[in-house]
Design an enzyme around this catalytic site. Structure first.
Site, PDB file in Angstrom:
ATOM      1  N   TYR A 128     -39.214  23.902  -2.771  1.00  0.00           N
ATOM      2  CA  TYR A 128     -38.363  24.063  -1.600  1.00  0.00           C
ATOM      3  C   TYR A 128     -38.076  25.765  -1.972  1.00  0.00           C
ATOM      4  O   TYR A 128     -37.541  26.186  -2.879  1.00  0.00           O
ATOM      5  CB  TYR A 128     -37.163  23.330  -1.697  1.00  0.00           C
ATOM      6  N   ASP A 139     -39.514  32.208  -7.301  1.00  0.00           N
ATOM      7  CA  ASP A 139     -38.084  31.781  -6.676  1.00  0.00           C
ATOM      8  C   ASP A 139     -37.631  31.152  -7.792  1.00  0.00           C
ATOM      9  O   ASP A 139     -37.685  30.103  -8.246  1.00  0.00           O
ATOM     10  CB  ASP A 139     -38.538  30.915  -5.568  1.00  0.00           C
ATOM     11  N   LYS A 179     -27.574  30.687  -5.680  1.00  0.00           N
ATOM     12  CA  LYS A 179     -26.764  29.877  -6.559  1.00  0.00           C
ATOM     13  C   LYS A 179     -26.025  30.575  -7.752  1.00  0.00           C
ATOM     14  O   LYS A 179     -24.775  30.994  -7.385  1.00  0.00           O
ATOM     15  CB  LYS A 179     -27.900  28.601  -7.252  1.00  0.00           C
TER      16      LYS A 179
HETATM   17  C1  LIG Z   1     -31.485  26.409  -3.144  1.00  0.00           C
HETATM   18  C2  LIG Z   1     -32.751  27.035  -3.089  1.00  0.00           C
HETATM   19  C3  LIG Z   1     -33.338  27.929  -2.012  1.00  0.00           C
HETATM   20  C4  LIG Z   1     -32.382  28.279  -0.834  1.00  0.00           C
HETATM   21  O1  LIG Z   1     -31.153  28.600  -1.077  1.00  0.00           O
HETATM   22  P1  LIG Z   1     -29.907  28.687   0.176  1.00  0.00           P
HETATM   23  O2  LIG Z   1     -28.770  29.282  -0.300  1.00  0.00           O
HETATM   24  O3  LIG Z   1     -29.698  27.119   0.301  1.00  0.00           O
HETATM   25  O4  LIG Z   1     -30.739  29.041   1.493  1.00  0.00           O
HETATM   26  C5  LIG Z   1     -34.519  28.571  -2.199  1.00  0.00           C
HETATM   27  N1  LIG Z   1     -35.035  28.484  -3.162  1.00  0.00           N
HETATM   28  C6  LIG Z   1     -34.746  27.499  -4.229  1.00  0.00           C
HETATM   29  C7  LIG Z   1     -35.743  27.224  -5.507  1.00  0.00           C
HETATM   30  C8  LIG Z   1     -33.652  26.813  -4.010  1.00  0.00           C
HETATM   31  O5  LIG Z   1     -33.371  25.846  -5.040  1.00  0.00           O
END
Ligand SMILES: *Cc1c(COP(=O)(O)O)cnc(C)c1O
Length: 452
Positions: free
Chosen positions: A156, A251, A283
């Site tokens: 994701y 990511d 995060k």
């Molecule tokens: C949470 C997450 C996102 C998206 O971040 P948001 O702040 O919710 O838009 C993208 N990549 C990864 C791996 C994530 O865990």
């Protein structure tokens, strides 16, 4: 926090105040929530509306207390309302909230990130992980002059159009939209491959290598449950992207500054073959405030406006209050913090292993640093197909058994369990006790249901 003795676990399944708030919310917010997983659809029941958090504890609208194992999906690595972060936020807020000009605090936050992750020469601050991956894709496309992108099923990257795509039928065929509202043209630029599958990666590049701008991957997957890259997978991503002139985007929105002081890169890297060209963060680096970043190679980042032609901007980007929270959080992530995360995570995982084994409940625990998740199945999980072969209904029963006992797990079996350094022995003992009792309870239900 409330110490009302009438509100000690076990809690009833009914949660009158949360249920009333959900009804009120539904009138003005679709589904009553501002992010779908919060709605409890995969575990059933009404989501608990929280009114405050302190350390490892949350308190809901009915005055019930829970040990928090969501930690805002990762950011609250120091626990809720950590005194140092709170002080930094208060100080920054007292200076004003947002100026639409550069400020010193955002520079300090950028420095903190650049100093920790060696291949990252510079970062641009944005407001969410979604914005970070969206912008990283744009700059990768601008740099390479290509438009296709490879992603892996079960990873994701936020709700970016091009990344909300499911695998088509053939390995290297372009993908189908995962959601109405995503144009086939956006998803059509995305190639979705199985995670940890080097042969599929090589096949896709053999077929369309000169069209592919970038491969984006979760540094270690955490959004299908925790599925770390198999040994050699990241090296293969580096080798194949390099051979074809594509970029690799790692990511680290979830893993960044959680798996280690420099994220998954600090666990697995540096790599013999080179380094990912771009990274995305979010995060933890926002400490609970909406801030995120993307960054990487100097020549790639030089493509961004105002130095280069690739446009990217944000009214609130680098917000001073959010930057202060992020900076105080990262500075608070001492070696002792990472040691504590490890101790807490292992105590919980050990309890799950022991209790589930005792009650013959299938389980598999997987790790990425101190990030872990529990699959309700046996055997190693390497990709999304394997992650989906688990007993989601059993997870739902376990989730509610834990909730009644004052432990708030993530409301989906595809999520990591997040802990913080504020999870002290009291909180850990509480969770361990709840794990044993909940496993015993649901094992009994499941036995009762079995045809034997
Ligand atoms: C949470 C997450 C996102 C998206 O971040 P948001 O702040 O919710 O838009 C993208 N990549 C990864 C791996 C994530 O865990």
């Amino acid at each position: 926090m409330s110490t009302d003795p009438t509100r000690t676990p076990p809690y009833p399944d009914e949660a009158p105040r949360s249920e009333a708030l959900l009804e009120q919310a539904r009138r003005v917010i679709p589904g009553g929530v501002n992010s779908p997983v919060r709605a409890f659809r995969s575990v059933g029941g009404a989501p608990r509306f929280m009114r405050r958090g302190r350390g490892p504890w949350l308190e809901d609208a009915d005055g019930r207390r829970y040990v928090d194992l969501i930690c805002s999906w990762g950011p609250m690595i120091l626990g809720h309302a950590h005194p140092d972060v709170l002080a930094a936020v208060r100080e920054a807020a007292a200076d004003g909230f947002s100026f639409g000009t550069p400020t010193e605090r955002e520079v300090l936050l950028a420095e903190e990130i650049v100093h920790r992750v060696e291949p990252v020469a510079s970062v641009r601050l944005v407001n969410s992980g979604t914005e970070a991956t969206m912008s990283a894709l744009r700059v990768a496309r601008g740099f390479t002059g290509r438009s296709a992108v490879v992603k892996f099923a079960g990873c994701y990257h936020g709700h970016v159009d091009a990344l909300l795509a499911s695998a088509g039928s053939g390995v290297a065929t372009f993908a189908l939209p995962d959601s109405p509202g995503v144009p086939a043209s956006s998803a059509g630029e995305t190639i979705v491959l199985p995670y940890n599958d080097v042969a599929a990666l090589e096949a896709a590049f053999a077929e369309r290598g000169d069209e592919i701008a970038a491969v984006i991957t979760e540094a270690a997957a955490g959004n299908m449950g925790v599925v770390p890259p198999e040994p050699g997978f990241t090296e293969a991503l580096l080798r194949v992207t390099r051979a074809h002139g594509a970029l690799l985007i790692s990511d680290e929105v979830m893993t960044g500054f959680r798996c280690s002081p420099s994220g998954w890169f600090g666990v697995e890297g540096p790599y013999a073959t080179g380094a990912p060209d771009l990274f995305t963060f979010g995060k933890v680096m926002g400490g609970g405030f909406p801030t995120a970043a993307f960054g990487g190679r100097a020549d790639v980042m030089a493509m961004l406006a105002p130095d280069g032609p690739v446009y990217q901007a944000g009214t609130l980007s680098g917000n001073p209050v959010a930057s202060a929270a992020g900076l105080a959080t990262l500075r608070g992530c001492t070696p002792e913090v990472y040691e504590r995360l490890d101790v807490v995570a292992h105590a919980l995982a050990d309890a799950v292993a022991e209790a589930f084994t005792r009650h013959s409940m299938p389980h598999r625990i997987q790790w990425a640093g101190s990030m872990f998740s529990v699959f309700f199945r046996e055997g190693r999980v390497r990709d999304f197909g394997e992650a989906k072969e688990q007993d989601a209904a059993a997870y739902g029963r376990f989730f509610h058994a834990m909730l009644r006992r004052g432990v708030h797990l993530p409301p989906s079996c595809y999520e990591s369990w997040f802990v913080s350094a504020a999870h002290d022995d009291t909180a850990v003992d509480h969770v361990v006790g709840a794990i044993h009792a909940s496993a015993a309870e649901i094992a009994q239900v499941d036995m009762g249901r079995s045809p034997a």
